[in-house]
Design an enzyme around this catalytic site. Structure first.
Site, PDB file in Angstrom:
ATOM      1  N   HIS A 107     -16.144  10.120 -22.841  1.00 18.07           N
ATOM      2  CA  HIS A 107     -16.377  10.553 -21.456  1.00 18.07           C
ATOM      3  C   HIS A 107     -17.639   9.947 -20.845  1.00 18.07           C
ATOM      4  O   HIS A 107     -18.409  10.625 -20.162  1.00 18.07           O
ATOM      5  CB  HIS A 107     -16.425  12.074 -21.384  1.00 18.07           C
ATOM      6  CG  HIS A 107     -15.124  12.746 -21.712  1.00 18.07           C
ATOM      7  ND1 HIS A 107     -13.904  12.164 -21.447  1.00 18.07           N
ATOM      8  CD2 HIS A 107     -14.857  13.960 -22.281  1.00 18.07           C
ATOM      9  CE1 HIS A 107     -12.937  12.996 -21.833  1.00 18.07           C
ATOM     10  NE2 HIS A 107     -13.481  14.074 -22.341  1.00 18.07           N
ATOM     11  N   HIS A 181     -11.917  17.623 -16.076  1.00 20.91           N
ATOM     12  CA  HIS A 181     -11.782  18.246 -17.397  1.00 20.91           C
ATOM     13  C   HIS A 181     -11.664  19.769 -17.251  1.00 20.91           C
ATOM     14  O   HIS A 181     -12.278  20.530 -17.987  1.00 20.91           O
ATOM     15  CB  HIS A 181     -12.973  17.879 -18.273  1.00 20.91           C
ATOM     16  CG  HIS A 181     -12.691  17.898 -19.744  1.00 20.91           C
ATOM     17  ND1 HIS A 181     -12.572  19.052 -20.456  1.00 20.91           N
ATOM     18  CD2 HIS A 181     -12.494  16.889 -20.634  1.00 20.91           C
ATOM     19  CE1 HIS A 181     -12.341  18.771 -21.728  1.00 20.91           C
ATOM     20  NE2 HIS A 181     -12.282  17.449 -21.862  1.00 20.91           N
ATOM     21  N   GLU A 316      -5.521  16.132 -18.368  1.00 20.11           N
ATOM     22  CA  GLU A 316      -6.443  15.156 -17.812  1.00 20.11           C
ATOM     23  C   GLU A 316      -5.692  13.886 -17.413  1.00 20.11           C
ATOM     24  O   GLU A 316      -5.292  13.098 -18.268  1.00 20.11           O
ATOM     25  CB  GLU A 316      -7.534  14.825 -18.829  1.00 20.11           C
ATOM     26  CG  GLU A 316      -8.292  16.032 -19.351  1.00 20.11           C
ATOM     27  CD  GLU A 316      -9.072  15.705 -20.605  1.00 20.11           C
ATOM     28  OE1 GLU A 316      -9.922  14.791 -20.565  1.00 20.11           O
ATOM     29  OE2 GLU A 316      -8.819  16.349 -21.649  1.00 20.11           O
TER      30      GLU A 316
END
Length: 354
Positions: A107, A181, A316
């Site tokens: 991420h 998220h 996601e």
């Protein structure tokens, strides 16, 4: 009529002000978004009886978001999901991203977009309330090349559809993929009784570090076959090496082919009592399904309810993991003069019955 409001939420690390913005559809759906991390802090949706209730899980206070946590509600980037070993080569130059997940970059690295304060502008009209979040990421930020200017624009319309549009431009070649998220639960103690359908015939198996291994694989004949709706508890109870490896789903489904950039349905999630249904639509090629396998009760919400394993799930929308190292995957390269555009919508078809 949809409306937008702002109020203070606290000071990050005791210094920088963070605001909470509320988008209200005027018809029962309400979203709250933080300027810290672009966090979707809450999303309230009526059920088929018109009774409002939360459909995303949250943390109670700003300090809980600024401390290390599993990305609750955050906008993640510059690269959502994983880059193997925190390195990739672009145009002959190798770039190194700080690793933060079993020797890999997750991420966008430890100080990714989830740990930034975004600049916010809100507006409302007759049919929609909108919040535009903007962030500048300088050249070399977390090791990524190119200065990147990003926007994440949340809109909520009177029909109750919440959408997020991402844009990004760069001054030199870079890689980028962005996602939300949010941890979803449509109104139950856990997500095991929720029914999930994913519009994908293939998925990416992973190695023990959650890095894709091998080719894109058909879901047919496996617990990953969600081409028809299935209760999540039934699928997670299946015997499959990939489930054992991750403790549930933490995999990317490769969505069915469509025109590039065209909005298409990715998934349909239904509560155990059928009183709430979420349809996820996106322009992205992949959907990471994460069933909260690592949640262990260490975090709570504002009511003191613990976030337990399989208590919520993330859907996601994104490009495929480790694509900068996988030429066969759809490209995540962004070059000067081009604009990344991505849209995801959370639709609630049961509201037609309210």
């Amino acid at each position: 009529m949809p409306t937008v409001h702002r109020k203070p939420f606290g000071r990050a690390h005791g210094r920088s002000e963070v605001d909470l913005w509320t988008l209200d559809s005027g018809t029962g759906v309400r979203a709250e978004i933080l300027t810290w991390g672009g966090v979707l802090h809450s999303l309230t949706v009526p059920d088929t009886d018109g009774v409002p209730g939360p459909v995303v899980r949250s943390l109670p206070a700003l300090d809980d978001y600024t401390d290390k946590n599993p990305y609750f509600g955050a906008t993640v980037g510059r690269y959502a999901n994983r880059i193997a070993h925190g390195r990739f080569t672009l145009d002959g130059t190798t770039h190194h991203i700080p690793v933060n997940d079993r020797g890999h970059a997750l991420h966008g690295g430890p100080e990714g977009f989830h740990n930034r304060i975004w600049e916010a502008t809100g507006e409302s009209g007759d049919s929609v309330a909108a919040l535009r979040l903007a962030l500048h990421s300088p050249h070399g930020d977390m090791g990524f090349p190119g200065a990147l200017d990003v926007t994440a624009t949340y809109t909520l319309d009177a029909a109750g559809t919440l959408a997020v549009d991402y844009t990004a431009v760069t001054d030199r070649p870079t890689v980028v993929t962005l996602t939300s998220h949010a941890y979803l639960n449509l109104g139950a103690d856990d997500i095991l009784g929720h029914t999930l359908q994913v519009d994908a015939d293939h998925y990416l198996p992973v190695d023990p570090d959650s890095i894709p291994e091998g080719p894109i694989t058909p879901v047919a004949g496996t617990p990953f076959d969600l081409t028809a709706p299935h209760p999540l508890g039934e699928r997670l109870a299946g015997h499959h090496p990939q489930l054992a490896l991750s403790g549930g789903f933490d995999h990317c489904w490769v969505l069915r082919d469509g025109d590039p950039g065209t909005l298409h349905r990715a998934a349909r999630l239904t509560a155990p009592d059928d009183r709430r249904t979420l349809e996820l639509w996106t322009t992205e090629p992949g959907l990471q399904v994460y069933t909260g396998n690592q949640l262990d009760g260490a975090f709570t919400d504002g009511a003191g309810r613990r976030h337990e394993r399989h208590g919520s799930l993330c859907l996601e929308t994104q490009h495929l993991p480790d694509s900068p190292n996988r030429p066969a995957h759809p490209t995540t390269v962004l070059r000067p003069g081009d604009t990344l555009r991505s849209r995801t919508e959370w639709r609630f078809p049961h509201l037609r019955a309210v």
